[in-house]
Design an enzyme around this catalytic site. Structure first.
Site, PDB file in Angstrom:
ATOM      1  N   ASP A  49      32.620  49.245  28.493  1.00 12.84           N
ATOM      2  CA  ASP A  49      32.956  48.900  29.876  1.00 12.84           C
ATOM      3  C   ASP A  49      33.296  50.190  30.611  1.00 12.84           C
ATOM      4  O   ASP A  49      33.971  51.069  30.071  1.00 12.84           O
ATOM      5  CB  ASP A  49      34.155  47.946  29.885  1.00 12.84           C
ATOM      6  N   ILE A  77      26.711  51.459  30.940  1.00 17.41           N
ATOM      7  CA  ILE A  77      25.533  50.981  30.194  1.00 17.41           C
ATOM      8  C   ILE A  77      24.285  51.814  30.506  1.00 17.41           C
ATOM      9  O   ILE A  77      23.310  51.759  29.769  1.00 17.41           O
ATOM     10  CB  ILE A  77      25.228  49.478  30.468  1.00 17.41           C
ATOM     11  N   SER A 142      22.685  33.946  36.564  1.00 16.35           N
ATOM     12  CA  SER A 142      23.470  33.268  37.595  1.00 16.35           C
ATOM     13  C   SER A 142      22.645  32.176  38.255  1.00 16.35           C
ATOM     14  O   SER A 142      21.418  32.316  38.402  1.00 16.35           O
ATOM     15  CB  SER A 142      23.878  34.306  38.647  1.00 16.35           C
ATOM     16  N   TYR A 167      21.649  40.635  44.869  1.00 15.54           N
ATOM     17  CA  TYR A 167      22.309  40.329  43.590  1.00 15.54           C
ATOM     18  C   TYR A 167      21.499  39.286  42.812  1.00 15.54           C
ATOM     19  O   TYR A 167      21.163  39.491  41.635  1.00 15.54           O
ATOM     20  CB  TYR A 167      23.741  39.827  43.838  1.00 15.54           C
ATOM     21  N   LYS A 171      19.248  39.652  39.186  1.00 13.64           N
ATOM     22  CA  LYS A 171      19.346  38.801  37.982  1.00 13.64           C
ATOM     23  C   LYS A 171      17.971  38.247  37.619  1.00 13.64           C
ATOM     24  O   LYS A 171      17.614  38.163  36.437  1.00 13.64           O
ATOM     25  CB  LYS A 171      20.321  37.642  38.233  1.00 13.64           C
ATOM     26  N   PHE A 236      34.892  26.693  55.207  1.00 14.17           N
ATOM     27  CA  PHE A 236      33.678  27.122  55.920  1.00 14.17           C
ATOM     28  C   PHE A 236      32.708  25.957  56.119  1.00 14.17           C
ATOM     29  O   PHE A 236      31.832  25.736  55.278  1.00 14.17           O
ATOM     30  CB  PHE A 236      32.962  28.224  55.136  1.00 14.17           C
ATOM     31  N   ARG A 310      29.714  29.370  56.621  1.00 17.66           N
ATOM     32  CA  ARG A 310      29.515  30.772  56.219  1.00 17.66           C
ATOM     33  C   ARG A 310      28.009  31.026  56.126  1.00 17.66           C
ATOM     34  O   ARG A 310      27.288  30.219  55.501  1.00 17.66           O
ATOM     35  CB  ARG A 310      30.193  31.012  54.860  1.00 17.66           C
TER      36      ARG A 310
HETATM   37  P1  NAD Z   1      33.484  41.183  36.163  1.00 18.71           P
HETATM   38  O1  NAD Z   1      33.201  42.113  37.287  1.00 18.71           O
HETATM   39  O2  NAD Z   1      34.856  40.646  36.037  1.00 18.71           O
HETATM   40  O3  NAD Z   1      33.093  41.860  34.776  1.00 18.71           O
HETATM   41  C1  NAD Z   1      32.035  42.775  34.664  1.00 18.71           C
HETATM   42  C2  NAD Z   1      32.540  43.940  33.823  1.00 18.71           C
HETATM   43  O4  NAD Z   1      31.485  44.868  33.679  1.00 18.71           O
HETATM   44  C3  NAD Z   1      33.714  44.698  34.467  1.00 18.71           C
HETATM   45  O5  NAD Z   1      34.735  44.874  33.513  1.00 18.71           O
HETATM   46  C4  NAD Z   1      33.110  46.031  34.909  1.00 18.71           C
HETATM   47  O6  NAD Z   1      34.060  47.070  34.844  1.00 18.71           O
HETATM   48  C5  NAD Z   1      31.976  46.188  33.910  1.00 18.71           C
HETATM   49  N1  NAD Z   1      30.828  46.964  34.409  1.00 18.71           N
HETATM   50  C6  NAD Z   1      30.212  46.871  35.604  1.00 18.71           C
HETATM   51  N2  NAD Z   1      29.204  47.746  35.663  1.00 18.71           N
HETATM   52  C7  NAD Z   1      29.180  48.402  34.481  1.00 18.71           C
HETATM   53  C8  NAD Z   1      28.369  49.427  33.943  1.00 18.71           C
HETATM   54  N3  NAD Z   1      27.367  49.962  34.649  1.00 18.71           N
HETATM   55  N4  NAD Z   1      28.612  49.850  32.695  1.00 18.71           N
HETATM   56  C9  NAD Z   1      29.616  49.326  31.965  1.00 18.71           C
HETATM   57  N5  NAD Z   1      30.426  48.361  32.428  1.00 18.71           N
HETATM   58  C10 NAD Z   1      30.206  47.897  33.669  1.00 18.71           C
HETATM   59  O7  NAD Z   1      32.417  40.010  36.257  1.00 18.71           O
HETATM   60  P2  NAD Z   1      32.422  38.596  35.547  1.00 18.71           P
HETATM   61  O8  NAD Z   1      32.834  37.592  36.544  1.00 18.71           O
HETATM   62  O9  NAD Z   1      33.112  38.678  34.256  1.00 18.71           O
HETATM   63  O10 NAD Z   1      30.862  38.409  35.344  1.00 18.71           O
HETATM   64  C11 NAD Z   1      30.217  38.797  34.148  1.00 18.71           C
HETATM   65  C12 NAD Z   1      28.726  38.641  34.323  1.00 18.71           C
HETATM   66  O11 NAD Z   1      28.434  37.303  34.697  1.00 18.71           O
HETATM   67  C13 NAD Z   1      28.131  39.526  35.416  1.00 18.71           C
HETATM   68  O12 NAD Z   1      26.889  39.999  34.969  1.00 18.71           O
HETATM   69  C14 NAD Z   1      27.950  38.571  36.581  1.00 18.71           C
HETATM   70  O13 NAD Z   1      26.895  38.954  37.421  1.00 18.71           O
HETATM   71  C15 NAD Z   1      27.639  37.263  35.865  1.00 18.71           C
HETATM   72  N6  NAD Z   1      28.004  36.092  36.670  1.00 18.71           N
HETATM   73  C16 NAD Z   1      29.286  35.953  37.110  1.00 18.71           C
HETATM   74  C17 NAD Z   1      29.620  34.857  37.903  1.00 18.71           C
HETATM   75  C18 NAD Z   1      31.032  34.685  38.430  1.00 18.71           C
HETATM   76  O14 NAD Z   1      31.226  33.887  39.352  1.00 18.71           O
HETATM   77  N7  NAD Z   1      32.032  35.356  37.888  1.00 18.71           N
HETATM   78  C19 NAD Z   1      28.642  33.903  38.240  1.00 18.71           C
HETATM   79  C20 NAD Z   1      27.354  34.079  37.753  1.00 18.71           C
HETATM   80  C21 NAD Z   1      27.039  35.175  36.953  1.00 18.71           C
HETATM   81  C1  UD1 Z   2      29.059  32.392  45.574  1.00  9.64           C
HETATM   82  C2  UD1 Z   2      27.831  33.255  45.679  1.00  9.64           C
HETATM   83  C3  UD1 Z   2      26.898  32.969  44.518  1.00  9.64           C
HETATM   84  C4  UD1 Z   2      27.620  33.156  43.186  1.00  9.64           C
HETATM   85  C5  UD1 Z   2      28.839  32.223  43.180  1.00  9.64           C
HETATM   86  C6  UD1 Z   2      29.655  32.316  41.919  1.00  9.64           C
HETATM   87  C7  UD1 Z   2      27.470  33.636  48.082  1.00  9.64           C
HETATM   88  C8  UD1 Z   2      26.604  33.326  49.249  1.00  9.64           C
HETATM   89  N1  UD1 Z   2      27.156  32.999  46.923  1.00  9.64           N
HETATM   90  O1  UD1 Z   2      28.648  31.106  45.693  1.00  9.64           O
HETATM   91  O2  UD1 Z   2      25.768  33.816  44.564  1.00  9.64           O
HETATM   92  O3  UD1 Z   2      26.761  32.827  42.106  1.00  9.64           O
HETATM   93  O4  UD1 Z   2      29.672  32.559  44.301  1.00  9.64           O
HETATM   94  O5  UD1 Z   2      30.399  33.481  41.889  1.00  9.64           O
HETATM   95  O6  UD1 Z   2      28.385  34.423  48.154  1.00  9.64           O
HETATM   96  N2  UD1 Z   2      34.533  28.381  50.730  1.00  9.64           N
HETATM   97  C9  UD1 Z   2      35.419  28.109  51.745  1.00  9.64           C
HETATM   98  N3  UD1 Z   2      36.383  29.039  52.028  1.00  9.64           N
HETATM   99  C10 UD1 Z   2      36.503  30.210  51.330  1.00  9.64           C
HETATM  100  C11 UD1 Z   2      35.594  30.476  50.281  1.00  9.64           C
HETATM  101  C12 UD1 Z   2      34.608  29.540  50.014  1.00  9.64           C
HETATM  102  O7  UD1 Z   2      35.344  27.064  52.389  1.00  9.64           O
HETATM  103  O8  UD1 Z   2      37.388  31.015  51.643  1.00  9.64           O
HETATM  104  C13 UD1 Z   2      33.510  27.367  50.395  1.00  9.64           C
HETATM  105  C14 UD1 Z   2      32.077  27.857  50.507  1.00  9.64           C
HETATM  106  O9  UD1 Z   2      31.583  27.665  51.794  1.00  9.64           O
HETATM  107  C15 UD1 Z   2      31.382  26.979  49.454  1.00  9.64           C
HETATM  108  C16 UD1 Z   2      32.463  26.754  48.395  1.00  9.64           C
HETATM  109  O10 UD1 Z   2      33.705  27.024  49.039  1.00  9.64           O
HETATM  110  O11 UD1 Z   2      31.045  25.739  50.005  1.00  9.64           O
HETATM  111  C17 UD1 Z   2      32.332  27.673  47.193  1.00  9.64           C
HETATM  112  O12 UD1 Z   2      32.251  29.011  47.651  1.00  9.64           O
HETATM  113  P1  UD1 Z   2      32.276  30.254  46.620  1.00  9.64           P
HETATM  114  O13 UD1 Z   2      33.418  30.121  45.699  1.00  9.64           O
HETATM  115  O14 UD1 Z   2      32.154  31.488  47.431  1.00  9.64           O
HETATM  116  O15 UD1 Z   2      30.967  30.032  45.717  1.00  9.64           O
HETATM  117  P2  UD1 Z   2      29.421  29.866  46.150  1.00  9.64           P
HETATM  118  O16 UD1 Z   2      29.285  29.715  47.601  1.00  9.64           O
HETATM  119  O17 UD1 Z   2      28.835  28.799  45.324  1.00  9.64           O
END
Ligand code: NAD
Ligand code: UD1
Length: 355
Positions: A49, A77, A142, A167, A171, A236, A310
């Site tokens: 990390d 990475i 994602s 983003y 993916k 939103f 939004r």
């Molecule tokens: P996060 O940001 O909390 O964790 C990612 C970790 O990767 C962090 O600790 C960061 O320091 C490290 N990192 C980033 N770039 C790096 C690099 N170049 N080299 C080494 N380390 C690096 O994110 P998360 O929420 O734990 O998400 C993990 C994965 O899941 C991500 O790939 C994210 O895109 C995917 N994902 C997350 C969500 C979500 O809502 N959290 C939703 C869909 C997909």
């Molecule tokens: C967002 C990302 C999506 C990602 C996902 C999980 C965008 C456009 N999409 O989606 O790519 O995979 O997070 O991390 O950013 N909302 C409110 N008030 C707020 C925040 C959110 O009303 O302050 C509403 C939004 O309009 C939505 C719902 O809550 O209807 C969920 O929002 P959010 O948690 O941001 O997730 P996603 O929109 O699904």
């Protein structure tokens, strides 16, 4: 072979085999909780990390919960020398690849950074895996690959041709690379897991998501309003054609997500090839429903105002998670109340630490 805490791996996969696993991004929100589960399952864990979105102290929390040590390498990475050194030092069998940048909004402003980290980072990793003949990978994809989904609930057959932001496209590029790799060499075992909306925290209250800026996502925003760190929530859009006019999503407890990863690992132990699976609950929940559940569980009122939609938001999006259930025997079991309770416990713990 490393002489330290990591146990040697004997022979090939089998029920009793202990694996050495590289977890990229293992100090992050989801990766850290996956590390706990992997250690608890008896595997040796090496985290790579770069701390770009996490803190060193997460390591102690992982070890405290898991009751065993992990190896931490601070590095990027994309640093091929660092990868080479790690792969030479540890006899990895599997890579869990969480590292990456994850903000859709930020990705619109700095797309090159996103493609560089998410795509080039994965390519560096794959090149090293190929050199070291490590051919098992679990990749964090994602639901954002679906863009505006044509059908709800979203199955894996849904079109992924048009994600809404760089983003999501980064993916998708990685998913395509992985599919091509698997077609070229059938020895690879690859699972692309498409997460819906991960929320909640580790039930110990020791690991969770702690955005360093004002949160964009709903649950982290709600918990900060509940704790008084933020004044009120903006909802939103209340004019969607949904159950109550607000946006509907598939919130999944991060612990269920982690269990999905372990189930994917079990699957890959027995099957080569390439799979792409939704990880969601299959339940749509509106913004107002989530607020009400949070209020019920915590007995704290969440002040909110309603605002315009939004930009870029879809009305509703939830998973058909039956393929993961059929293939992995995995199903999300935690309730919305569990998600709220654990997210709230984590927020309280963060506040205590900062005071
Ligand atoms: P996060 O940001 O909390 O964790 C990612 C970790 O990767 C962090 O600790 C960061 O320091 C490290 N990192 C980033 N770039 C790096 C690099 N170049 N080299 C080494 N380390 C690096 O994110 P998360 O929420 O734990 O998400 C993990 C994965 O899941 C991500 O790939 C994210 O895109 C995917 N994902 C997350 C969500 C979500 O809502 N959290 C939703 C869909 C997909
Ligand atoms: C967002 C990302 C999506 C990602 C996902 C999980 C965008 C456009 N999409 O989606 O790519 O995979 O997070 O991390 O950013 N909302 C409110 N008030 C707020 C925040 C959110 O009303 O302050 C509403 C939004 O309009 C939505 C719902 O809550 O209807 C969920 O929002 P959010 O948690 O941001 O997730 P996603 O929109 O699904």
């Amino acid at each position: 072979m490393h002489k330290g805490f990591l146990r040697p791996v004997y022979g090939s996969y089998g029920v009793d085999s202990l694996l050495n696993i590289l977890v990229t991004g293992g100090l992050g929100y989801i990766g850290s909780q996956a590390c706990v589960a992997l250690v608890q399952a008896g595997h040796g864990v090496v985290v790579l990390d770069d701390l770009s979105n996490s803190q060193r102290s997460v390591r102690e929390q992982i070890e405290k919960i898991a009751g065993s040590e992990i190896h931490l390498e601070i590095g990027d990475i994309r640093d091929e020398e660092c990868l080479c050194r790690l792969f030479n030092e540890f006899n990895f069998s599997v890579v869990f690849h969480f590292a990456g940048l994850k903000s859709p909004l930020e990705s619109v402003a700095v797309p090159v950074d996103y493609y560089d980290c998410n795509v080039n980072g994965t390519l560096s990793l794959l090149k090293q895996m190929k050199r070291s003949q490590v051919k098992t990978l679990v990749f964090s994809s994602s639901a954002s690959v679906y863009g505006i989904p044509a059908e709800i609930p979203v199955t894996e057959k849904n079109s992924v041709t048009n994600p809404s932001h760089p983003y999501g496209r980064s993916k998708l590029v990685v998913e395509n690379i992985l599919a091509d790799l698997s077609s070229a060499d059938r020895e690879w075992r690859i699972a692309c897991l498409r997460y819906f909306n991960p929320v909640g925290a580790h039930p110990s209250g020791l690991l969770g998501e702690n955005p360093q800026t004002i949160p964009c996502n709903l649950m982290p925003y709600i918990v900060r309003v509940a704790s008084g760190r933020l004044e009120k929530l903006s909802v939103f859009g209340v004019d969607y054609s949904t159950v109550d006019g607000t946006g509907v999503r598939d919130y999944i407890h991060v612990q269920d997500l982690v269990e999905g990863h372990l189930a994917a690992l079990n699957y890959l132990e027995c099957n080569s090839g390439f799979i792409t699976l939704n990880l969601g609950t299959g339940q749509g929940v509106s913004v107002l429903q989530l607020i009400h559940e949070f209020e019920n569980v915590t007995e704290i009122k969440i002040p909110f105002v309603t605002t315009e939609r939004r930009a870029g938001d879809v009305a509703e999006c939830w998973a058909d998670a039956s393929l993961a259930e059929n293939m992995l025997g995995w199903k999300a079991t935690r309730t919305l109340a569990d998600m709220c309770r654990d997210a709230w416990r984590w927020e309280q713990q963060c506040l205590q630490k900062s005071s």
